[in-house]
Scaffold this active site. Structure first.
Site, PDB file in Angstrom:
ATOM      1  N   TYR A  82       0.824  -1.201   0.000  1.00 14.69           N
ATOM      2  CA  TYR A  82       0.000   0.000   0.000  1.00 14.69           C
ATOM      3  C   TYR A  82       0.863   1.257   0.000  1.00 14.69           C
ATOM      4  O   TYR A  82       1.972   1.259   0.547  1.00 14.69           O
ATOM      5  CB  TYR A  82      -0.882   0.057   1.258  1.00 14.69           C
ATOM      6  CG  TYR A  82      -1.910  -1.038   1.375  1.00 14.69           C
ATOM      7  CD1 TYR A  82      -3.168  -0.894   0.819  1.00 14.69           C
ATOM      8  CD2 TYR A  82      -1.635  -2.215   2.070  1.00 14.69           C
ATOM      9  CE1 TYR A  82      -4.136  -1.888   0.941  1.00 14.69           C
ATOM     10  CE2 TYR A  82      -2.580  -3.213   2.198  1.00 14.69           C
ATOM     11  CZ  TYR A  82      -3.835  -3.047   1.639  1.00 14.69           C
ATOM     12  OH  TYR A  82      -4.776  -4.036   1.757  1.00 14.69           O
ATOM     13  N   ARG A 190      -5.128   1.443   8.868  1.00 19.15           N
ATOM     14  CA  ARG A 190      -5.611   2.485   9.780  1.00 19.15           C
ATOM     15  C   ARG A 190      -5.012   2.328  11.170  1.00 19.15           C
ATOM     16  O   ARG A 190      -4.669   3.311  11.836  1.00 19.15           O
ATOM     17  CB  ARG A 190      -7.141   2.433   9.881  1.00 19.15           C
ATOM     18  CG  ARG A 190      -7.864   2.980   8.692  1.00 19.15           C
ATOM     19  CD  ARG A 190      -9.346   2.717   8.821  1.00 19.15           C
ATOM     20  NE  ARG A 190      -9.669   1.316   8.624  1.00 19.15           N
ATOM     21  CZ  ARG A 190     -10.803   0.738   9.038  1.00 19.15           C
ATOM     22  NH1 ARG A 190     -11.694   1.451   9.692  1.00 19.15           N
ATOM     23  NH2 ARG A 190     -11.036  -0.523   8.789  1.00 19.15           N
TER      24      ARG A 190
END
Length: 252
Positions: A82, A190
């Site tokens: 990511y 997150r």
């Protein structure tokens, strides 16, 4: 950002069975892509191998037809890469931009040495608790369904691994840190962002996320998700379809 499989209804065999790699635009749900492909192909058995939150973008693996959806778990098992952008000095209820701000703190002066030391602390094998606003299930319902009703469900921590955590850039004016993260299946980016904020002493939340790799699949091989909604969407799918035999063939 951890992923969850989504499978829709029964299938109808046909030429459309296969795997489609889609670059999901930010602001669109993963299921919106699945629903569009299902309608274009006229096939109900369609699923994705790892969801992306609406604010996130990037590689979405979509499987169409029973022969493809049988392999969803296999496609989800690989390492993920990511590109993440963190807003330092601010925490939210959801750990991302979709939540309400619950705390703000001053951001200290950061240099390369401080960032390197911090990121090293968050690399490697670790136990991670699914966040309240996530698709992890409790009694058949996602945690976010409980959280939206003000109900806190505590899930057990699960083992994950951060194989690589590299700084890409730091905008001292905006207090935003960009990273590239290679991780195992089930890792919530997150949570990684929030943990980094705690280590830096200022808090943080995730404001941008883009998946660029999942197992053998890369963002360079994706079709543009927004183009699926054009009149030429079906032709695009046909040109980008990958057969099960193709995607299961060992690299070499």
């Amino acid at each position: 950002m951890a992923e969850a499989a989504a499978i829709v209804d029964e299938d109808k065999p046909g030429w459309s069975d296969g795997v489609f790699l889609v670059d999901k635009p930010a602001g669109m749900t993963s299921f919106a892509i699945v629903r569009r492909i299902r309608r274009l192909l006229g096939i109900k058995k369609v699923g994705h191998a790892g969801t992306l939150d609406p604010f996130a973008s990037g590689l979405l693996i979509v499987c169409a037809g029973r022969p493809a959806t049988r392999h969803v778990d296999l496609f989800m098992a690989g390492r993920k890469v990511y590109r993440a952008r963190l807003q330092l000095g601010m925490e939210t209820t959801t750990l991302d931009p979709e939540g309400s701000v619950i705390a703000t703190r001053p951001v200290p002066e950061l240099d390369e040495a401080i960032l390197t030391t911090c990121l090293r602390r968050h690399a490697g094998p670790q136990m991670q608790v699914p966040p309240p606003f996530s698709a992890a299930k409790h009694k058949g319902r996602p945690l976010y369904a409980y959280a939206r009703q003000g109900v806190q469900i505590d899930k057990a921590a699960k083992p994950v691994e951060i194989f690589r955590l590299e700084p890409l850039s730091y905008d001292a004016g905006a207090k935003q840190l960009s990273l590239e993260i290679e991780c195992s299946r089930g890792t919530y980016i997150r949570v990684v962002a929030a943990d980094i904020g705690q280590t830096l002493g200022c808090g943080a939340h995730l404001v941008g996320l883009r998946r660029i790799r999942s197992g053998q699949f890369t963002i360079e091989d994706c079709l543009p998700g927004e183009e699926l909604f054009a009149d030429s969407g079906l032709d695009l799918l046909r040109s980008k379809r990958r057969s099960i035999a193709e995607v299961l063939q060992p690299a070499g």
